[in-house]
Structures are given as C-alpha cells and as structure tokens.
Design an enzyme around this catalytic site. Sequence first.
Site, PDB file in Angstrom:
ATOM      1  N   PRO A  91       0.824  -1.203   0.000  1.00  0.00           N
ATOM      2  CA  PRO A  91       0.000   0.000   0.000  1.00  0.00           C
ATOM      3  C   PRO A  91       0.864   1.263   0.000  1.00  0.00           C
ATOM      4  O   PRO A  91       1.856   1.349   0.726  1.00  0.00           O
ATOM      5  CB  PRO A  91      -0.799  -0.117   1.302  1.00  0.00           C
ATOM      6  CG  PRO A  91      -0.809  -1.573   1.601  1.00  0.00           C
ATOM      7  CD  PRO A  91       0.513  -2.093   1.119  1.00  0.00           C
ATOM      8  N   GLU A  92       0.492   2.224  -0.831  1.00  0.00           N
ATOM      9  CA  GLU A  92       1.207   3.493  -0.880  1.00  0.00           C
ATOM     10  C   GLU A  92       0.400   4.545  -0.125  1.00  0.00           C
ATOM     11  O   GLU A  92      -0.645   4.250   0.455  1.00  0.00           O
ATOM     12  CB  GLU A  92       1.511   3.860  -2.328  1.00  0.00           C
ATOM     13  CG  GLU A  92       2.298   2.746  -3.009  1.00  0.00           C
ATOM     14  CD  GLU A  92       2.965   3.144  -4.330  1.00  0.00           C
ATOM     15  OE1 GLU A  92       3.231   4.336  -4.550  1.00  0.00           O
ATOM     16  OE2 GLU A  92       3.231   2.233  -5.146  1.00  0.00           O
ATOM     17  N   LYS A 115       3.211   6.025   4.744  1.00  0.00           N
ATOM     18  CA  LYS A 115       2.709   4.655   4.833  1.00  0.00           C
ATOM     19  C   LYS A 115       2.431   4.221   6.264  1.00  0.00           C
ATOM     20  O   LYS A 115       2.126   3.056   6.521  1.00  0.00           O
ATOM     21  CB  LYS A 115       3.728   3.695   4.200  1.00  0.00           C
ATOM     22  CG  LYS A 115       4.009   3.989   2.731  1.00  0.00           C
ATOM     23  CD  LYS A 115       5.053   3.039   2.170  1.00  0.00           C
ATOM     24  CE  LYS A 115       5.393   3.363   0.724  1.00  0.00           C
ATOM     25  NZ  LYS A 115       6.383   2.424   0.160  1.00  0.00           N
ATOM     26  N   ARG A 141      13.974  -3.210  -5.521  1.00  0.00           N
ATOM     27  CA  ARG A 141      12.606  -3.057  -6.009  1.00  0.00           C
ATOM     28  C   ARG A 141      12.600  -2.836  -7.514  1.00  0.00           C
ATOM     29  O   ARG A 141      13.548  -2.280  -8.073  1.00  0.00           O
ATOM     30  CB  ARG A 141      11.923  -1.865  -5.314  1.00  0.00           C
ATOM     31  CG  ARG A 141      11.833  -1.966  -3.798  1.00  0.00           C
ATOM     32  CD  ARG A 141      10.978  -3.125  -3.330  1.00  0.00           C
ATOM     33  NE  ARG A 141       9.611  -3.016  -3.833  1.00  0.00           N
ATOM     34  CZ  ARG A 141       8.660  -2.276  -3.262  1.00  0.00           C
ATOM     35  NH1 ARG A 141       8.944  -1.562  -2.169  1.00  0.00           N
ATOM     36  NH2 ARG A 141       7.455  -2.235  -3.777  1.00  0.00           N
TER      37      ARG A 141
END
Length: 296
Positions: free
Chosen positions: A2-3, A52, A286
């Site tokens: 989730p951002e 976050k 990432r």
Amino acid sequence: MPEGHSVHRIARQFALHFVGHEVAVSSPQGRFAEGAKRLDGRRMTDSRAIGKQLFLEFSDDRWLRVHLGIYGAWDFAGELTADASIGAPRVTRLRMSEQEKPEPDAGQFPPPPVGAVRVRLLTERTVADLRGPTACEVLTPDEVQAVIDRLGPDPLVDDPEAGEARFVAAVRTKSTPIGVLLMDQSVVSGIGNVYRAELLFRARLDPHTPGRNVPEEVLRELWRDWTVLLREGVRLGQMMTMDGLDEEAYRAALADRADRHWVYHRAGLPCRVCGTPIVMELAAGRKLYYCPTDQR
C-alpha cells in the site's frame, strides 16, 4: 505494498467509524495479546496517516502504530461507507490494502475472525481486523513523535511550502539516484513503487540521476506533482497517474489497472509516448520501470 493514498483512506475509515467510540481490542491470533490489553476498552480519539504509517490515538495517551508493509491489510465490517466520504454507497464488508475490495456480507456482526488476525478493533457497529502487518505496536506520545521525526514530508500533512522545501533540501544533499531517493521514506513520505515510476516518467527524469544533480525547479515540480497524484489517489481509491484522457479512456482506466499508468508494470511494452520498449531493472531491491528514450 500500500502506498500513501491507501493509508490516508484507511485513516479516514477509522476517523469516520471509530474515533469518539470506546473500542474493544483483542488479538485473535495471540501475537498482539499484551498490546491489546493496553488498549482494550479505551476511546479512540484520533486517526492519522503520515506516508505509509497509520497512527491511532486512544485515551490515556496510548497510540497504536501500524505499517502494513507488503502483506498487511485491514478488513472492515459493519456499518461502513465504500470510500469514507459523504454520500458514498453503504457496504458491510471492505478489505483495504493496496487495493480496496467490497466483500460479501458475513451474515452476522461481528463476523468471526478469519485467518491470522493480529489485532481486532471492535465498536458497537464496526469492526476492523488487521492481518500481516510489518509493524503493529503500542507507543507513547514521545515514541510516536520519534517515529514522525524520522519521516519525510507528506503533502497531506505538512504545510505545502515547508514540505516542498524539506523535500528539495533533502534530495539536493545526496548523490543517491533520484529513483532510489523517492522510495526513501526519510526523504518523502508515501511514495512506493508505482508512484515512483510514474512521477519520474511524468517529469521525463532519468531515474539514475544523482539527487544533487536534479535541478531545483524539477524537484519542486516533482513535489507538486506528487501532491496532485496523492490527492487524486485518496479521492479515487486508485493510483491514477495518466492524464489527458478522454471520457471513454478515463472509464477504461478506472476499470483496468493496466490502463492507468504510463510505465509501471509495462516492461517490454511500447512507451505510450515514443514507442520505445519500457525497461525494468532492480533499484535497491525493487522493480523500477522507465522509458530509456523519454527519460534520458
């Protein structure tokens, strides 16, 4: 993962349905049993998102800090709204993580815990179950402030000018590539893999450029664009990063994630602007997506 927009929307659900109410707190899984005892029966007094991180305040100066990480999710049930806004449709079950998904009514309230529920927050009308978080802990006000002090600015929390100045100053002192810095939560809060790739493309900025070599005005525009995208994400509940769409294309983008983004998750597909195949590489562990022609 989730951002920032997702966590702000989760905070709004808590503000709407839990703040002002006494909350029964338990740990069906058992891993948060001691923390649950410290919060059980107290009134929730505030719900706050920064990047976050979610902070839920309870009476007697006790806070619950939650970071969902990659696998975490909140499951809400009871009397809810689909997007925590006035006039939104009513739902009885809603999963909130990177995506939001209304779920079938369990047929009873509260529904039985399903799976490894780390913590359950229950009022007379609403329940929230937390699964799989990276962090879930009870903190004092001083400990909360220590966490916040380590975070970069969030456009929905910080004063716009002050937040912009902090972001620019942090980036311009570093030789780290801008594609890595945007994911550094001490530099700017809330940006994850999707927003990182899309912001860089929208700025036509090479992700390998050292932060200190990015022109100041470009950094300021990055911050302002992040502000726009974050607000839109909170409004829609989706990471909509393409603009200039006609009505039909906009509806298609809302319906299909593949139509919402310029470069994210499009490795090998043609750039929507120039046709060059989009590149994917690893940056700080990432996946980073970019156009080698438009972002050079």
